[in-house]
Design a protein around this motif. Structure first.
Motif, PDB file in Angstrom:
ATOM      1  N   ARG A  45      -8.120 -22.681  -6.842  1.00 17.36           N
ATOM      2  CA  ARG A  45      -7.083 -23.497  -6.250  1.00 17.36           C
ATOM      3  C   ARG A  45      -6.501 -22.133  -4.947  1.00 17.36           C
ATOM      4  N   GLN A  46      -6.042 -20.916  -5.933  1.00 16.54           N
ATOM      5  CA  GLN A  46      -5.315 -19.751  -5.480  1.00 16.54           C
ATOM      6  C   GLN A  46      -6.435 -18.626  -4.508  1.00 16.54           C
ATOM      7  N   ALA A  47      -7.772 -18.577  -5.295  1.00 11.55           N
ATOM      8  CA  ALA A  47      -8.790 -18.170  -4.755  1.00 11.55           C
ATOM      9  C   ALA A  47      -9.710 -18.919  -3.567  1.00 11.55           C
ATOM     10  N   LEU A  51      -9.117 -17.278   0.556  1.00  5.44           N
ATOM     11  CA  LEU A  51     -10.638 -17.200   1.122  1.00  5.44           C
ATOM     12  C   LEU A  51      -9.865 -18.003   2.699  1.00  5.44           C
ATOM     13  N   ALA A  52      -8.825 -19.191   2.972  1.00 12.46           N
ATOM     14  CA  ALA A  52      -9.012 -20.216   4.170  1.00 12.46           C
ATOM     15  C   ALA A  52      -8.363 -18.814   4.944  1.00 12.46           C
ATOM     16  N   ALA A  53      -7.443 -18.766   4.319  1.00 12.70           N
ATOM     17  CA  ALA A  53      -6.288 -17.733   5.154  1.00 12.70           C
ATOM     18  C   ALA A  53      -7.172 -16.138   5.702  1.00 12.70           C
ATOM     19  N   ALA A  54      -7.838 -16.109   4.969  1.00 13.87           N
ATOM     20  CA  ALA A  54      -9.112 -14.631   5.423  1.00 13.87           C
ATOM     21  C   ALA A  54      -9.348 -15.336   6.507  1.00 13.87           C
ATOM     22  N   GLU A  55      -9.992 -16.191   6.464  1.00 16.38           N
ATOM     23  CA  GLU A  55     -11.095 -16.567   7.452  1.00 16.38           C
ATOM     24  C   GLU A  55     -10.087 -17.075   8.898  1.00 16.38           C
ATOM     25  N   GLY A  56      -9.151 -17.336   8.542  1.00 14.36           N
ATOM     26  CA  GLY A  56      -8.108 -17.790   9.264  1.00 14.36           C
ATOM     27  C   GLY A  56      -7.645 -16.477  10.150  1.00 14.36           C
ATOM     28  N   ARG A  57      -7.236 -15.295   9.700  1.00 12.57           N
ATOM     29  CA  ARG A  57      -6.909 -14.121   9.846  1.00 12.57           C
ATOM     30  C   ARG A  57      -8.099 -13.166  10.885  1.00 12.57           C
TER      31      ARG A  57
END
Length: 89
Positions: A45-47, A51-57
């Motif tokens: 879940r943390q990974a 990943l979602a945060a990195a894609e958002g950035r």
């Protein structure tokens, strides 16, 4: 010492006590296995969140780059308005 060995051998020979002991050991094994499974799920879940945060950035960086490229071709006043629009977000 021999009394202790006698007691332990009597307990080992008792099928009911051995069944209870096996059940306790099995339950402990299931509890530990469940903890490992929960830890793996939490790590997954943390990974996924990272990943979602990195894609958002990455998407925000792409949008900002597109706007910067478009702003290069704008007159000063239009570029200032565009910058103010992005600054309010």
């Amino acid at each position: 010492m021999s009394a202790l060995l006698a007691i332990l051998s009597a307990l080992a020979g008792n099928k009911t006590i051995m069944a209870i002991f096996a059940t306790l050991v099995g339950g402990l094994g299931l509890y530990v296995a469940g903890g490992v499974n929960r830890a793996k799920k939490d790590a997954a879940r943390q990974a996924a969140e990272k990943l979602a945060a990195a894609e958002g950035r990455l998407e925000m960086d792409r949008e900002a780059t597109d706007v910067e490229r478009a702003a290069r071709d704008l007159p000063d006043e239009a570029a200032r308005r565009e910058a103010m629009r992005w600054a309010r977000r």
